[in-house]
Design a protein around this motif. Structure first.
Motif, PDB file in Angstrom:
ATOM      1  N   LEU A  27    -122.164 -21.346 -53.598  1.00  0.00           N
ATOM      2  CA  LEU A  27    -122.328 -22.743 -54.306  1.00  0.00           C
ATOM      3  C   LEU A  27    -121.135 -23.524 -54.294  1.00  0.00           C
ATOM      4  O   LEU A  27    -121.028 -24.924 -53.982  1.00  0.00           O
ATOM      5  N   ASN A  28    -120.076 -22.914 -54.943  1.00  0.00           N
ATOM      6  CA  ASN A  28    -118.807 -24.001 -55.054  1.00  0.00           C
ATOM      7  C   ASN A  28    -118.283 -24.157 -53.711  1.00  0.00           C
ATOM      8  O   ASN A  28    -117.538 -25.219 -53.454  1.00  0.00           O
ATOM      9  N   ASN A  29    -118.670 -23.395 -52.557  1.00  0.00           N
ATOM     10  CA  ASN A  29    -117.951 -23.535 -51.122  1.00  0.00           C
ATOM     11  C   ASN A  29    -118.566 -25.018 -50.859  1.00  0.00           C
ATOM     12  O   ASN A  29    -117.996 -25.598 -49.939  1.00  0.00           O
ATOM     13  N   SER A  30    -119.645 -25.467 -51.315  1.00  0.00           N
ATOM     14  CA  SER A  30    -120.371 -26.660 -50.590  1.00  0.00           C
ATOM     15  C   SER A  30    -120.114 -28.031 -51.884  1.00  0.00           C
ATOM     16  O   SER A  30    -120.461 -29.089 -51.550  1.00  0.00           O
ATOM     17  N   GLU A  31    -119.116 -27.659 -52.899  1.00  0.00           N
ATOM     18  CA  GLU A  31    -119.074 -28.593 -53.873  1.00  0.00           C
ATOM     19  C   GLU A  31    -117.801 -28.613 -53.962  1.00  0.00           C
ATOM     20  O   GLU A  31    -116.682 -27.522 -54.046  1.00  0.00           O
ATOM     21  N   ALA A  32    -117.245 -29.856 -54.528  1.00  0.00           N
ATOM     22  CA  ALA A  32    -115.784 -30.202 -54.841  1.00  0.00           C
ATOM     23  C   ALA A  32    -115.495 -29.780 -56.315  1.00  0.00           C
ATOM     24  O   ALA A  32    -116.449 -29.583 -57.097  1.00  0.00           O
ATOM     25  N   GLY A  33    -114.367 -29.579 -56.787  1.00  0.00           N
ATOM     26  CA  GLY A  33    -113.992 -29.258 -58.054  1.00  0.00           C
ATOM     27  C   GLY A  33    -113.688 -27.753 -58.050  1.00  0.00           C
ATOM     28  O   GLY A  33    -112.775 -27.472 -57.279  1.00  0.00           O
ATOM     29  N   ASP A  34    -113.952 -27.147 -58.842  1.00  0.00           N
ATOM     30  CA  ASP A  34    -113.524 -25.393 -59.067  1.00  0.00           C
ATOM     31  C   ASP A  34    -114.059 -24.722 -58.222  1.00  0.00           C
ATOM     32  O   ASP A  34    -115.244 -24.704 -58.051  1.00  0.00           O
ATOM     33  N   PHE A 100    -119.217 -32.473 -57.424  1.00  0.00           N
ATOM     34  CA  PHE A 100    -118.574 -31.705 -58.383  1.00  0.00           C
ATOM     35  C   PHE A 100    -119.434 -30.351 -58.581  1.00  0.00           C
ATOM     36  O   PHE A 100    -120.521 -30.720 -58.674  1.00  0.00           O
ATOM     37  N   SER A 101    -118.402 -29.490 -58.734  1.00  0.00           N
ATOM     38  CA  SER A 101    -119.389 -28.062 -59.307  1.00  0.00           C
ATOM     39  C   SER A 101    -119.629 -28.068 -60.633  1.00  0.00           C
ATOM     40  O   SER A 101    -119.439 -29.076 -61.495  1.00  0.00           O
ATOM     41  N   LYS A 102    -120.539 -27.005 -60.928  1.00  0.00           N
ATOM     42  CA  LYS A 102    -120.917 -27.017 -62.246  1.00  0.00           C
ATOM     43  C   LYS A 102    -119.810 -26.975 -63.163  1.00  0.00           C
ATOM     44  O   LYS A 102    -119.867 -27.327 -64.346  1.00  0.00           O
ATOM     45  N   LYS A 148    -118.708 -24.248 -73.766  1.00  0.00           N
ATOM     46  CA  LYS A 148    -117.856 -23.261 -73.552  1.00  0.00           C
ATOM     47  C   LYS A 148    -118.232 -21.899 -72.835  1.00  0.00           C
ATOM     48  O   LYS A 148    -117.516 -21.264 -71.987  1.00  0.00           O
ATOM     49  N   GLY A 149    -119.164 -21.495 -73.418  1.00  0.00           N
ATOM     50  CA  GLY A 149    -119.949 -20.266 -73.195  1.00  0.00           C
ATOM     51  C   GLY A 149    -120.394 -20.078 -71.628  1.00  0.00           C
ATOM     52  O   GLY A 149    -120.511 -18.658 -71.275  1.00  0.00           O
ATOM     53  N   LYS A 150    -120.415 -21.218 -70.875  1.00  0.00           N
ATOM     54  CA  LYS A 150    -120.906 -21.170 -69.631  1.00  0.00           C
ATOM     55  C   LYS A 150    -119.775 -21.456 -68.838  1.00  0.00           C
ATOM     56  O   LYS A 150    -119.992 -21.288 -67.551  1.00  0.00           O
ATOM     57  N   MET A 151    -118.702 -21.699 -69.249  1.00  0.00           N
ATOM     58  CA  MET A 151    -117.510 -21.795 -68.486  1.00  0.00           C
ATOM     59  C   MET A 151    -116.694 -20.775 -67.968  1.00  0.00           C
ATOM     60  O   MET A 151    -116.656 -19.586 -68.973  1.00  0.00           O
ATOM     61  N   LYS A 204    -129.649 -30.449 -62.849  1.00  0.00           N
ATOM     62  CA  LYS A 204    -129.652 -30.151 -61.489  1.00  0.00           C
ATOM     63  C   LYS A 204    -128.854 -29.373 -60.902  1.00  0.00           C
ATOM     64  O   LYS A 204    -129.324 -28.312 -59.923  1.00  0.00           O
ATOM     65  N   ARG A 205    -127.740 -28.950 -61.495  1.00  0.00           N
ATOM     66  CA  ARG A 205    -126.811 -27.816 -60.924  1.00  0.00           C
ATOM     67  C   ARG A 205    -127.300 -26.505 -61.163  1.00  0.00           C
ATOM     68  O   ARG A 205    -127.260 -25.629 -60.532  1.00  0.00           O
ATOM     69  N   GLU A 206    -127.905 -26.278 -62.579  1.00  0.00           N
ATOM     70  CA  GLU A 206    -128.467 -24.963 -63.071  1.00  0.00           C
ATOM     71  C   GLU A 206    -129.660 -24.651 -62.072  1.00  0.00           C
ATOM     72  O   GLU A 206    -130.057 -23.697 -61.570  1.00  0.00           O
ATOM     73  N   GLN A 207    -130.491 -25.644 -61.896  1.00  0.00           N
ATOM     74  CA  GLN A 207    -131.747 -25.423 -60.995  1.00  0.00           C
ATOM     75  C   GLN A 207    -131.422 -25.253 -59.640  1.00  0.00           C
ATOM     76  O   GLN A 207    -131.796 -24.251 -59.042  1.00  0.00           O
ATOM     77  N   SER A 208    -130.265 -25.787 -59.034  1.00  0.00           N
ATOM     78  CA  SER A 208    -129.525 -25.460 -57.833  1.00  0.00           C
ATOM     79  C   SER A 208    -129.297 -24.052 -57.650  1.00  0.00           C
ATOM     80  O   SER A 208    -129.667 -23.240 -56.730  1.00  0.00           O
TER      81      SER A 208
END
Length: 229
Positions: A27-34, A100-102, A148-151, A204-208
């Motif tokens: 997922l992160n490879n297709s989104e900017a951010g972390d 933006f990543s989740k 924070k628990g999801k980070m 949207k990001r959780e569903q993705s």
């Protein structure tokens, strides 16, 4: 035929290897951010998703009442949209709709919430008995812990220090009482938009991620069926 069977077995083996690797990296490879990989702490059920949390629903349910309270205070003298004329200095940025990543969205959401907790101190000076204020402040700590628990990197989220807090409140101050009230109302209005829009982007990001996970898991059924032919 043996050649087809070998091909299916090879494809199935690759799928099984994929199942052992974190889905978040894809997922992160297709989104900017972390891009170091998302933390997969949330479960697969709807009730465990951050966007479905009860505390977020309660805060939104309260802030959506702000327009009604505003119009009740000013009757028909002023329209709610008039608040657009009052700007809050350096308002917290919302998660953008793309690129933006989740993890990055969660980081921005947490830092924005910290900033709003300071902005609400300004609101309290103008409206110390606000029912919206009391509910939001009561549940903000719980929402922050859920975020924070999801980070993966929750330690990177920092509240404003004393000098930053002082500077922010100083920028809001105004000698005109009417202007101060309008600014307080604009803070509550923007807080609602911040919570509402952030909820949409996180959902949207959780569903993705759920969709990607289901696409990876689903082909294993045909693999098991093939072995028993």
């Amino acid at each position: 035929m043996p050649s087809k069977l070998n091909a299916y077995l090879l494809s199935a083996a690759m799928l099984l290897c994929a199942l052992g690797a974190p889905v978040e990296n894809e997922l992160n490879n297709s989104e900017a951010g972390d891009t170091s990989g998302e933390e997969s702490r949330e479960g697969t059920s709807e009730g465990e998703l951050l966007s479905n949390s009860e505390v977020w629903r309660l805060m939104l349910g309260m802030t959506v009442r702000h327009q009604q309270e505003f119009e009740g205070e000013f009757q028909n003298v002023m329209k709610y949209r008039f608040l657009d004329n009052y700007k809050v200095p350096s308002p917290p940025s919302k998660c953008p709709k793309s690129n933006f990543s989740k993890e990055a969205c969660l980081h921005r959401l947490a830092e924005g919430l910290y900033t709003y907790m300071v902005l609400l101190k300004y609101v309290e000076k103008e409206y110390p008995n606000s029912s919206i204020l009391s509910v939001v402040r009561h549940h903000s700590g719980s929402l922050m812990e859920l975020i924070k628990g999801k980070m993966r990197n929750r330690e990177l989220v920092k509240p404003l220090d004393s000098s930053q807090e002082e500077q922010l409140l100083k920028e809001l101050d105004n000698p005109d009482a009417y202007h101060r009230k309008m600014t307080a109302h604009q803070i509550l209005r923007q807080l609602h938009h911040f919570l509402r829009d952030s909820k949409v982007e996180i959902a949207k990001r959780e569903q993705s991620r759920r969709n990607v996970a289901s696409k990876i898991v689903a082909p294993t059924h045909s693999y098991h069926q093939l072995l028993h032919r």
